[in-house]
Design an enzyme around this catalytic site. Structure first.
Site, PDB file in Angstrom:
ATOM      1  N   CYS A 140       0.824  -1.217   0.000  1.00 60.31           N
ATOM      2  CA  CYS A 140       0.000   0.000   0.000  1.00 60.31           C
ATOM      3  C   CYS A 140       0.855   1.262   0.000  1.00 60.31           C
ATOM      4  O   CYS A 140       0.528   2.253  -0.642  1.00 60.31           O
ATOM      5  CB  CYS A 140      -0.914   0.004   1.219  1.00 60.31           C
ATOM      6  SG  CYS A 140      -0.036   0.016   2.786  1.00 60.31           S
ATOM      7  N   GLU A 165       4.787   1.318  -9.050  1.00 61.28           N
ATOM      8  CA  GLU A 165       4.901   0.826  -7.670  1.00 61.28           C
ATOM      9  C   GLU A 165       5.987  -0.244  -7.580  1.00 61.28           C
ATOM     10  O   GLU A 165       6.709  -0.333  -6.591  1.00 61.28           O
ATOM     11  CB  GLU A 165       3.578   0.196  -7.196  1.00 61.28           C
ATOM     12  CG  GLU A 165       2.435   1.177  -7.055  1.00 61.28           C
ATOM     13  CD  GLU A 165       1.824   1.569  -8.380  1.00 61.28           C
ATOM     14  OE1 GLU A 165       1.847   0.757  -9.327  1.00 61.28           O
ATOM     15  OE2 GLU A 165       1.302   2.700  -8.487  1.00 61.28           O
ATOM     16  N   GLU A 202       4.526   3.076 -14.901  1.00 61.07           N
ATOM     17  CA  GLU A 202       3.889   1.767 -14.755  1.00 61.07           C
ATOM     18  C   GLU A 202       4.157   0.924 -16.005  1.00 61.07           C
ATOM     19  O   GLU A 202       4.433  -0.273 -15.926  1.00 61.07           O
ATOM     20  CB  GLU A 202       2.378   2.007 -14.635  1.00 61.07           C
ATOM     21  CG  GLU A 202       1.582   0.842 -14.128  1.00 61.07           C
ATOM     22  CD  GLU A 202       1.554   0.835 -12.608  1.00 61.07           C
ATOM     23  OE1 GLU A 202       1.023   1.769 -12.009  1.00 61.07           O
ATOM     24  OE2 GLU A 202       2.086  -0.127 -12.047  1.00 61.07           O
ATOM     25  N   ASP A 255      -6.056   3.825  10.142  1.00 65.46           N
ATOM     26  CA  ASP A 255      -6.309   2.501  10.708  1.00 65.46           C
ATOM     27  C   ASP A 255      -7.392   1.852   9.841  1.00 65.46           C
ATOM     28  O   ASP A 255      -8.557   2.217   9.938  1.00 65.46           O
ATOM     29  CB  ASP A 255      -6.793   2.625  12.159  1.00 65.46           C
ATOM     30  CG  ASP A 255      -7.277   1.281  12.704  1.00 65.46           C
ATOM     31  OD1 ASP A 255      -6.992   0.237  12.086  1.00 65.46           O
ATOM     32  OD2 ASP A 255      -7.954   1.287  13.754  1.00 65.46           O
ATOM     33  N   ASN A 298      -8.084   4.282  -2.660  1.00 65.67           N
ATOM     34  CA  ASN A 298      -7.456   3.092  -2.116  1.00 65.67           C
ATOM     35  C   ASN A 298      -6.798   2.294  -3.239  1.00 65.67           C
ATOM     36  O   ASN A 298      -6.938   2.638  -4.419  1.00 65.67           O
ATOM     37  CB  ASN A 298      -8.523   2.253  -1.378  1.00 65.67           C
ATOM     38  CG  ASN A 298      -7.915   1.357  -0.316  1.00 65.67           C
ATOM     39  OD1 ASN A 298      -6.705   1.147  -0.274  1.00 65.67           O
ATOM     40  ND2 ASN A 298      -8.760   0.810   0.542  1.00 65.67           N
TER      41      ASN A 298
END
Ligand SMILES: *[C@@H]1O[C@H](CO)[C@@H](O)[C@H](O)[C@H]1NC(C)=O
Ligand SMILES: *[C@@H]1O[C@H](CO)[C@@H](O)[C@H](O)[C@H]1NC(C)=O
Ligand SMILES: *[C@@H]1O[C@H](CO)[C@@H](O)[C@H](O)[C@H]1NC(C)=O
Length: 331
Positions: A140, A165, A202, A255, A298
């Protein structure tokens, strides 16, 4: 090692519990459909255990959504690709590590900015790439980092380029950087790497969901580098709002322990703590009725949440630790 043994015992106990579990025949069709939709395949030994976990999640969703209809919750739940995971298994994926060294970074200061928008959504302004999917790798932190970099690169050049990433996963594990690939990492270490070396696209360095390859980045692949990075004021949602409103998308952490089956609405849950374990990207904020919210991108694919996004309660005592670890790069 000890942890591993305990985990094995837990799985063995769970699997034997599953042998005495009786399936709900009414859920046979939804189960087969769900497996097909998400390409799930199980061995004969594990199928019954996974079905049991999935049925528990199914019933939890039904119950929650009935309570939501009665006005007890601010958000809805929905079945998704995490539906065969227990909360414990799900949380092993949340690979963000808060870094105490972050406190030493320069702090964003909005004193000079004259325009502070009441609401903002950087998606409509071209700053945000499509929703990505980290899969079962605890990366993440890398997705949160690329998201913030993509936004600032767009701001500078007018070009939206999806950044790699895998570049960050493979190349920040070595001695100098000490990230842990699919087992977690620091967004600020990823930024430090981009200061030192730059980052590629990417397309040039695609995502593999694994961390067992050596770094394949070379200077010729570079799309951009950065000159530094800043943080926002610790636990200060107003400072974070000014940063999101004036700078662009900001890397934040939360969280996420109870986010597994989130589907829609403004997320608020008293059990959410200040111990952040998942990095995401704040791409805006807004207001619905009397409730203000953050818009979070996300990296769990399009099936989770509001097509990959979440709206999280804003101005509610730093809910889920949203303003604890907010940083952004300077291009
Ligand atoms: C921001 O800058 C102003 C004026 O220079 C200063 O008074 C204030 O303390 C700064 N705030 C932070 C959070 O550093
Ligand atoms: C908060 O999350 C827990 C764990 O997912 C859940 O059991 C509970 O119903 C939630 N509470 C609210 C008010 O949504
Ligand atoms: C917003 O709050 C005000 C004052 O508390 C209340 O009168 C109003 O009904 C609320 N609006 C909504 C949409 O909840």
């Amino acid at each position: 090692m000890q942890v591993f043994v305990v985990f094995l015992v837990a799985v063995v106990t769970a699997v034997s519990a599953a042998s005495s579990f009786s399936k709900d025949p009414a859920l046979e069709d939804p189960w087969q459909e769900w497996k097909g939709l998400h390409g799930k395949q199980y061995s004969e030994e594990t199928e019954s255990y996974r079905r049991m976990v999935w049925e528990d999640n199914w019933r939890f969703i039904e119950q929650h959504n009935q309570e939501h209809a009665a006005g007890k919750h601010s958000y809805k739940l929905g079945m998704n690709h995490f539906g065969d995971l227990t909360d414990q298994e799900f949380n092993k994926m949340n690979g963000f590590r808060p870094d105490p060294a972050l406190r030493k970074l320069p702090v964003f200061n909005s004193t000079g900015s004259t325009v502070r928008p009441k609401s903002i959504d950087w998606r409509g302004k071209g700053y945000v790439t499509r929703v990505k999917n980290q899969g079962t790798c605890g990366s993440c932190w890398a997705f949160s980092a690329t998201g913030a970099l993509e936004g600032q690169y767009f701001k500078k050049t007018g070009r939206l380029v999806s950044l790699s990433e895998q570049n960050l996963v493979d190349c920040t594990e070595e001695y100098k950087y000490r990230n842990c690939g699919c087992h977690g990492g620091f967004v600020n270490i990823a930024f430090q790497y981009v200061i030192d070396h730059g980052i590629t696209s990417e397309q040039s360095y695609p995502y593999t969901e694994k961390d067992d390859k050596p770094c394949r980045y070379t200077e010729q692949l570079k799309v951009t580098s950065i000159s530094g990075f800043k943080r926002t004021d610790y636990k200060d949602e107003k400072n974070l709002r000014d940063a999101v409103g004036t700078v662009g998308p900001i890397s934040v952490s939360v969280d996420a322990s109870t986010f597994k089956l989130y589907k829609s609405g403004i997320y608020f849950n008293k059990t959410c703590t200040q111990s952040v374990n998942h990095a995401v990207l704040a791409v805006g904020y807004g207001k619905e009725g009397n409730d203000t919210f953050w818009i979070l991108k996300n990296s769990w694919g399009l099936d989770w949440g509001e097509r990959g996004y979440m709206r999280l309660a804003k101005d509610k005592d730093n809910h889920c630790g949203i303003a604890n670890q907010a940083i952004y790069p300077i291009i």
